[in-house]
Design an enzyme around this catalytic site. Structure first.
Site, PDB file in Angstrom:
ATOM      1  CG  ASP A  15       3.836 -75.935 -24.490  1.00  0.00           C
ATOM      2  OD1 ASP A  15       2.720 -76.051 -24.891  1.00  0.00           O
ATOM      3  OD2 ASP A  15       4.319 -76.423 -23.255  1.00  0.00           O
ATOM      4  CB  THR A 196       9.033 -74.766 -18.280  1.00  0.00           C
ATOM      5  OG1 THR A 196       8.004 -74.118 -17.542  1.00  0.00           O
ATOM      6  CG2 THR A 196       9.230 -76.022 -18.085  1.00  0.00           C
ATOM      7  CG  LEU A 242       9.613 -72.987 -26.220  1.00  0.00           C
ATOM      8  CD1 LEU A 242      10.564 -73.236 -27.194  1.00  0.00           C
ATOM      9  CD2 LEU A 242       8.210 -73.541 -27.015  1.00  0.00           C
ATOM     10  CG  HIS A 243       5.818 -74.725 -20.347  1.00  0.00           C
ATOM     11  ND1 HIS A 243       5.737 -74.107 -19.188  1.00  0.00           N
ATOM     12  CD2 HIS A 243       4.430 -73.766 -20.901  1.00  0.00           C
ATOM     13  CE1 HIS A 243       5.235 -73.072 -18.973  1.00  0.00           C
ATOM     14  NE2 HIS A 243       4.348 -72.739 -20.128  1.00  0.00           N
ATOM     15  CG  ASP A 244       4.576 -79.645 -22.928  1.00  0.00           C
ATOM     16  OD1 ASP A 244       4.603 -79.734 -21.657  1.00  0.00           O
ATOM     17  OD2 ASP A 244       3.345 -79.303 -23.636  1.00  0.00           O
TER      18      ASP A 244
END
Ligand code: BDR
Ligand code: CA
Length: 313
Positions: A15, A196, A242-244
């Site tokens: 991510d 997220t 999709l955290h980042d």
């Protein structure tokens, strides 16, 4: 929109890799001054290598990449190969990158860049444990008022934890570093799991990236194929979060996100809740707000942006 100067601090991580691609695909809005690597998802030797792989895949080998801290400030490193695989970037076929690592240490780069650039012009984007940033703040407190903003992926409130029942990975790995950053006075924007976990790489969304047919589109889809298996099994969701990339999407389209300016404190002592972000979402204390803590996101808008930008690479 005027071009923002950013430094991306990261521990790739699939991510993280997508976040880097999103930033590198957006040169009209973002000027990536450098990528600083930290130990997190995997050890530093792999995170710095993965950042170079991603820049080579994107064809952006002129962005300097620096290696920083290889362990948290006061604790042994905890990694997340169970999520990201042995390399940190499992999924696509990987290769040995040829672009060199910049000679300087990441922390020195952060300090020197902030001292050199005009006050209020540089934004720090953090996608991993906050070790490099807190070390820089500790060593050179004069850089803190020079920052425009720090936008981070980290923490959770209603979603509580992903690495322990109470803590999110990036904060848990180096809670002392997180405490320094949250107490620094720097304008903070936080993308916690509450946001997220709504940004899911579903089959259709990954298929749209693959259908771009480009090297970067296929590389991204292959990373996400691998990444989703863990969270789908764990949460029963439709795809991996999709955290980042939320951090970079915020810089490009802040209107996709909604949150509250509140007080957030970091638990650094409790055995049970170490690394918890104690967020005063309901404003039940008189503690001074120190962070814009996001709570909601337009996930379709996010994926439209991501797909359109990945298509540019
Ligand atoms: C965070 O932890 C890492 O595994 C991801 O790259 C992300 O930065 C999510 O908790
Ligand atoms: Ca990360």
């Amino acid at each position: 929109m005027s071009k923002r100067k950013i430094i991306i601090d990261t521990d790739p991580g699939q991510d993280d890799a997508v976040a880097l691609l999103l930033a590198l695909a957006s040169p009209d809005e973002l000027d990536v001054l450098g990528i600083t690597c930290v130990a997190g998802n995997v050890p530093l030797s792999l995170t710095q290598k993965n950042a170079r792989i991603v820049c080579e895949v994107a064809g952006k080998t002129d962005v300097p990449i620096f290696a920083g801290c290889d362990a948290p400030m006061r604790r042994p490193l905890v990694t997340a190969e169970h999520v990201h695989g042995k390399t940190g970037l499992d999924g696509p076929e990987l290769f040995e990158p040829t672009m060199p690592l910049a000679g300087d240490n990441a922390v020195d780069f952060i300090v020197e860049t902030l001292r050199r650039e005009p006050a209020g012009s540089v934004t720090l984007c953090t996608l991993g444990p906050l070790t490099n940033i807190a070390t820089a703040f500790d060593r050179a407190p004069d850089i803190i008022p020079k920052l425009r903003e720090l936008v981070m992926m980290g923490g959770a409130y209603f979603e509580v934890g992903n690495i322990t029942p109470a803590a999110e990975f990036n904060i848990f790995v180096d809670p002392e570093a997180a405490e320094i950053v949250f107490h620094s006075g720097v304008p903070l924007v936080v993308m916690p799991l509450d946001v997220t976990h709504k940004v899911l790489a579903t089959k259709d969304r990954v298929a749209a990236l693959r259908a771009l047919g480009s090297k970067v589109g296929v590389f991204t889809a292959e990373m996400l194929d691998f990444f989703e298996r863990f969270d789908v099994a764990k949460y029963g969701s439709d795809g991996g979060p999709l955290h980042d990339p939320c951090v970079i999407a915020y810089l490009l389209k802040p209107e996709l996100f909604q949150g509250r300016h509140i007080n957030v404190e970091i638990e650094t002592e409790s055995k049970l809740t170490l690394g918890m972000t104690v967020a005063d979402w309901w404003r039940v204390t008189d503690r001074t707000p120190n962070a814009m803590f996001m709570g909601d996101v337009d996930a379709d808008g996010f994926f439209a942006l991501l797909t359109e930008r990945i298509a540019r690479l």
